[in-house]
Scaffold this active site. Structure first.
Site, PDB file in Angstrom:
ATOM      1  N   LYS A 144       0.872  -1.113  -0.171  1.00  0.00           N
ATOM      2  CA  LYS A 144      -0.228   0.295   0.044  1.00  0.00           C
ATOM      3  C   LYS A 144       0.751   1.218   0.066  1.00  0.00           C
ATOM      4  O   LYS A 144       2.081   1.386   0.590  1.00  0.00           O
ATOM      5  CB  LYS A 144      -0.748  -0.366   0.884  1.00  0.00           C
ATOM      6  CG  LYS A 144      -0.106  -0.361   2.520  1.00  0.00           C
ATOM      7  CD  LYS A 144       0.191   1.217   3.049  1.00  0.00           C
ATOM      8  CE  LYS A 144       1.312   1.045   4.580  1.00  0.00           C
ATOM      9  NZ  LYS A 144       1.486   2.117   5.196  1.00  0.00           N
ATOM     10  N   ASP A 157      -1.161  -1.907  10.615  1.00  0.00           N
ATOM     11  CA  ASP A 157      -1.594  -1.176   8.707  1.00  0.00           C
ATOM     12  C   ASP A 157      -2.288  -2.840   8.763  1.00  0.00           C
ATOM     13  O   ASP A 157      -3.178  -2.909   7.299  1.00  0.00           O
ATOM     14  CB  ASP A 157      -0.777  -1.909   8.293  1.00  0.00           C
ATOM     15  CG  ASP A 157       0.234  -0.137   7.946  1.00  0.00           C
ATOM     16  OD1 ASP A 157      -0.435   1.185   8.132  1.00  0.00           O
ATOM     17  OD2 ASP A 157       1.604  -0.222   7.732  1.00  0.00           O
TER      18      ASP A 157
HETATM   19  C1  LIG Z   1       3.398   3.967   9.234  1.00  0.00           C
HETATM   20  C2  LIG Z   1       1.546   3.674   9.017  1.00  0.00           C
HETATM   21  O1  LIG Z   1       2.659   2.229   8.085  1.00  0.00           O
HETATM   22  C3  LIG Z   1       1.057   4.034   8.232  1.00  0.00           C
HETATM   23  O2  LIG Z   1       0.039   3.186   7.274  1.00  0.00           O
HETATM   24  C4  LIG Z   1       1.059   2.756  10.368  1.00  0.00           C
HETATM   25  O3  LIG Z   1       0.847   3.673  10.847  1.00  0.00           O
HETATM   26  C5  LIG Z   1       2.045   2.003  11.138  1.00  0.00           C
HETATM   27  O4  LIG Z   1       1.592   0.176  11.495  1.00  0.00           O
HETATM   28  P1  LIG Z   1       2.194  -0.553  10.969  1.00  0.00           P
HETATM   29  O5  LIG Z   1       3.929  -0.752  10.885  1.00  0.00           O
HETATM   30  O6  LIG Z   1       1.520  -2.122  11.238  1.00  0.00           O
HETATM   31  O7  LIG Z   1       2.011  -0.567  12.963  1.00  0.00           O
HETATM   32  P2  LIG Z   1       2.718  -1.792  14.332  1.00  0.00           P
HETATM   33  O8  LIG Z   1       3.282  -2.638  13.968  1.00  0.00           O
HETATM   34  O9  LIG Z   1       1.063  -1.792  14.546  1.00  0.00           O
HETATM   35  O10 LIG Z   1       3.541  -0.702  15.396  1.00  0.00           O
HETATM   36  C6  LIG Z   1       4.639  -0.252  15.040  1.00  0.00           C
HETATM   37  C7  LIG Z   1       5.028   0.649  16.205  1.00  0.00           C
HETATM   38  O11 LIG Z   1       4.433   2.749  16.069  1.00  0.00           O
HETATM   39  C8  LIG Z   1       3.827   2.666  16.205  1.00  0.00           C
HETATM   40  N1  LIG Z   1       2.375   3.306  16.088  1.00  0.00           N
HETATM   41  C9  LIG Z   1       1.297   2.716  15.457  1.00  0.00           C
HETATM   42  C10 LIG Z   1       0.579   2.602  14.792  1.00  0.00           C
HETATM   43  C11 LIG Z   1       0.059   3.970  15.445  1.00  0.00           C
HETATM   44  N2  LIG Z   1      -1.406   4.106  14.820  1.00  0.00           N
HETATM   45  N3  LIG Z   1       0.237   4.849  16.214  1.00  0.00           N
HETATM   46  C12 LIG Z   1       1.254   4.131  16.424  1.00  0.00           C
HETATM   47  O12 LIG Z   1       2.299   4.725  17.918  1.00  0.00           O
HETATM   48  C13 LIG Z   1       3.762   2.237  18.002  1.00  0.00           C
HETATM   49  O13 LIG Z   1       4.619   2.419  18.503  1.00  0.00           O
HETATM   50  C14 LIG Z   1       3.945   0.660  17.499  1.00  0.00           C
HETATM   51  O14 LIG Z   1       4.418   0.331  18.575  1.00  0.00           O
HETATM   52  N1  LIG Z   2       6.689 -11.415   6.230  1.00  0.00           N
HETATM   53  C1  LIG Z   2       7.534 -10.373   6.920  1.00  0.00           C
HETATM   54  N2  LIG Z   2       7.661  -9.968   6.043  1.00  0.00           N
HETATM   55  C2  LIG Z   2       8.045  -8.232   6.138  1.00  0.00           C
HETATM   56  N3  LIG Z   2       8.657  -8.031   7.518  1.00  0.00           N
HETATM   57  C3  LIG Z   2       8.722  -9.009   8.390  1.00  0.00           C
HETATM   58  C4  LIG Z   2       7.314  -9.894   7.466  1.00  0.00           C
HETATM   59  N4  LIG Z   2       7.333 -10.802   9.386  1.00  0.00           N
HETATM   60  C5  LIG Z   2       8.501 -10.236   9.775  1.00  0.00           C
HETATM   61  N5  LIG Z   2       8.928  -9.355   9.754  1.00  0.00           N
HETATM   62  C6  LIG Z   2       9.838  -8.035  10.526  1.00  0.00           C
HETATM   63  O1  LIG Z   2       8.901  -6.585  10.346  1.00  0.00           O
HETATM   64  C7  LIG Z   2       9.973  -5.653  10.121  1.00  0.00           C
HETATM   65  C8  LIG Z   2       9.400  -4.685   9.044  1.00  0.00           C
HETATM   66  O2  LIG Z   2       8.112  -3.956   9.802  1.00  0.00           O
HETATM   67  P1  LIG Z   2       7.889  -2.617   9.339  1.00  0.00           P
HETATM   68  O3  LIG Z   2       6.735  -2.165   9.641  1.00  0.00           O
HETATM   69  O4  LIG Z   2       9.839  -1.765   9.304  1.00  0.00           O
HETATM   70  O5  LIG Z   2       8.279  -2.515   7.353  1.00  0.00           O
HETATM   71  P2  LIG Z   2       7.082  -2.560   6.332  1.00  0.00           P
HETATM   72  O6  LIG Z   2       6.205  -3.849   5.740  1.00  0.00           O
HETATM   73  O7  LIG Z   2       7.643  -1.646   5.240  1.00  0.00           O
HETATM   74  O8  LIG Z   2       5.639  -1.777   6.871  1.00  0.00           O
HETATM   75  P3  LIG Z   2       5.620  -0.011   7.252  1.00  0.00           P
HETATM   76  O9  LIG Z   2       4.946   0.321   6.677  1.00  0.00           O
HETATM   77  O10 LIG Z   2       4.658  -0.164   8.688  1.00  0.00           O
HETATM   78  O11 LIG Z   2       6.730   0.548   7.256  1.00  0.00           O
HETATM   79  C9  LIG Z   2      11.056  -7.366   9.568  1.00  0.00           C
HETATM   80  O12 LIG Z   2      12.692  -5.982  10.284  1.00  0.00           O
HETATM   81  C10 LIG Z   2      10.848  -8.144  10.186  1.00  0.00           C
HETATM   82  O13 LIG Z   2      12.081  -8.067  11.136  1.00  0.00           O
END
Ligand SMILES: C[C@](O)(CO)[C@H](O)COP(=O)(O)OP(=O)(O)OC[C@H]1O[C@@H](n2ccc(N)nc2=O)[C@H](O)[C@@H]1O
Ligand SMILES: Nc1ncnc2c1ncn2[C@@H]1O[C@H](COP(=O)(O)OP(=O)(O)OP(=O)(O)O)[C@@H](O)[C@H]1O
Length: 269
Positions: free
Chosen positions: A8, A132
């Site tokens: 996304k 997300d």
């Molecule tokens: C930045 C975005 O990607 C925008 O779509 C999302 O808000 C992040 O989504 P995500 O990576 O799935 O987040 P999560 O793995 O649930 O959370 C990671 C960390 O981000 C922070 N977090 C996330 C989502 C949110 N609405 N508020 C937060 O403060 C929290 O510290 C949390 O511990």
């Molecule tokens: N299937 C997977 N694909 C990607 N990362 C994974 C997966 N499973 C576990 N992880 C862990 O999650 C971390 C990545 O999370 P992160 O939220 O930074 O990435 P993202 O997929 O780009 O999403 P975001 O949009 O939240 O940034 C990786 O460093 C890895 O350790």
């Protein structure tokens, strides 16, 4: 059975307020884009998990695909499976790739095991995996609020636009990105802005993370400037970074401009 979890992008992102649970209320438009992983499950005598493509830096039990499977296993009868994930969506990118894998695993198992779990329940399960994740259950363009789990339809289609997505070789930590933002309610609703023509977005649509992420990682802001220089109608960092996307009217051929970066270029369906 096989499926293709897609990434996304966030069209605008306002960090509105900090919540008592430590998370933040946000407003954003989630837009699915056709950058895809591949996820396959095959019935087996005993469980196995293999992963190819971009190596995920997490042990199998911490992989979000397996977390999703184990979440369903704790509630439903799930047979033994061989699970294979081919990772092509870069992570630490703001593209939600890990969340997409988990959400697609929930949907795949729902179909494969004929569990008949409703979309509402799947979204609830997904939200316990990551902020997300629920979006990828419906996987259509939406205006999202709450932690990114409350959805409203939005009158917006980017069909036919050309997307250039660039991820430099830096990863931004999502918790750190949230910690460095001062939450503030937006003056104009993002939903209203998104329903205006794409050519108006440059002046109106903001990703609140850029203010603190750009000074720390200047390469990200340089990429955004380059996309505008190359004729993007709108360019922005996605989510908490580090990827940047540009929307163009015409097909792009910008790969050569961004050495050492992951680059995806193509027309939106
Ligand atoms: C930045 C975005 O990607 C925008 O779509 C999302 O808000 C992040 O989504 P995500 O990576 O799935 O987040 P999560 O793995 O649930 O959370 C990671 C960390 O981000 C922070 N977090 C996330 C989502 C949110 N609405 N508020 C937060 O403060 C929290 O510290 C949390 O511990
Ligand atoms: N299937 C997977 N694909 C990607 N990362 C994974 C997966 N499973 C576990 N992880 C862990 O999650 C971390 C990545 O999370 P992160 O939220 O930074 O990435 P993202 O997929 O780009 O999403 P975001 O949009 O939240 O940034 C990786 O460093 C890895 O350790």
């Amino acid at each position: 059975m096989i499926c293709f979890p897609n990434a996304k992008i966030n069209l605008g992102l306002n960090v509105v307020s900090k919540r008592p649970d430590g998370y933040h209320n946000i407003e954003t438009i989630f837009y699915p884009v056709p950058v895809k992983d591949a996820l396959e499950i095959v019935g087996a005598d005993s469980f196995s998990f293999t992963q190819t493509g971009i190596p995920v830096d997490a042990p199998a039990e911490k992989n979000l695909v397996i977390k999703a499977m184990n979440l369903l296993k704790s509630r439903y009868e799930i047979p033994e499976l061989n699970v294979h994930l081919l990772k092509a969506i870069p992570f630490g990118a703001g593209l939600g790739g890990g969340s997409a894998d988990a959400a697609f695993m929930l949907k795949l198992l729902n179909d494969y095991c004929k569990l008949d779990i409703s979309q509402e329940e799947l979204e609830k399960l997904a939200s316990s995996i990551g902020a997300d994740c629920p979006f990828f259950i419906r996987n259509t363009p939406v205006f999202a609020s709450g932690t990114g789990n409350i959805f409203e339809p939005v009158k917006l289609s980017l069909k036919g636009y050309h997307l250039c997505l660039v991820k430099p070789d830096v990863a931004v930590s999502t918790p750190e990105a949230y910690a460095n933002v001062t939450p503030q309610a937006p003056h104009v609703s993002l939903k209203e802005i998104a329903e205006k023509p794409v050519t108006d977005w440059k002046e109106l649509m903001i990703n609140d993370f850029e203010k603190s992420v750009f000074p720390k990682y200047p390469v990200i802001s340089e990429i955004k400037e380059m996309l505008y220089r190359e004729g993007a109608l709108y360019a922005s960092m996605s989510g908490s970074g580090s990827s940047v996307f540009g929307l163009f009217r015409e097909a792009t051929g910008l790969k050569g401009l961004f050495p050492d970066c992951f680059v995806w270029e193509g027309q939106l369906p």
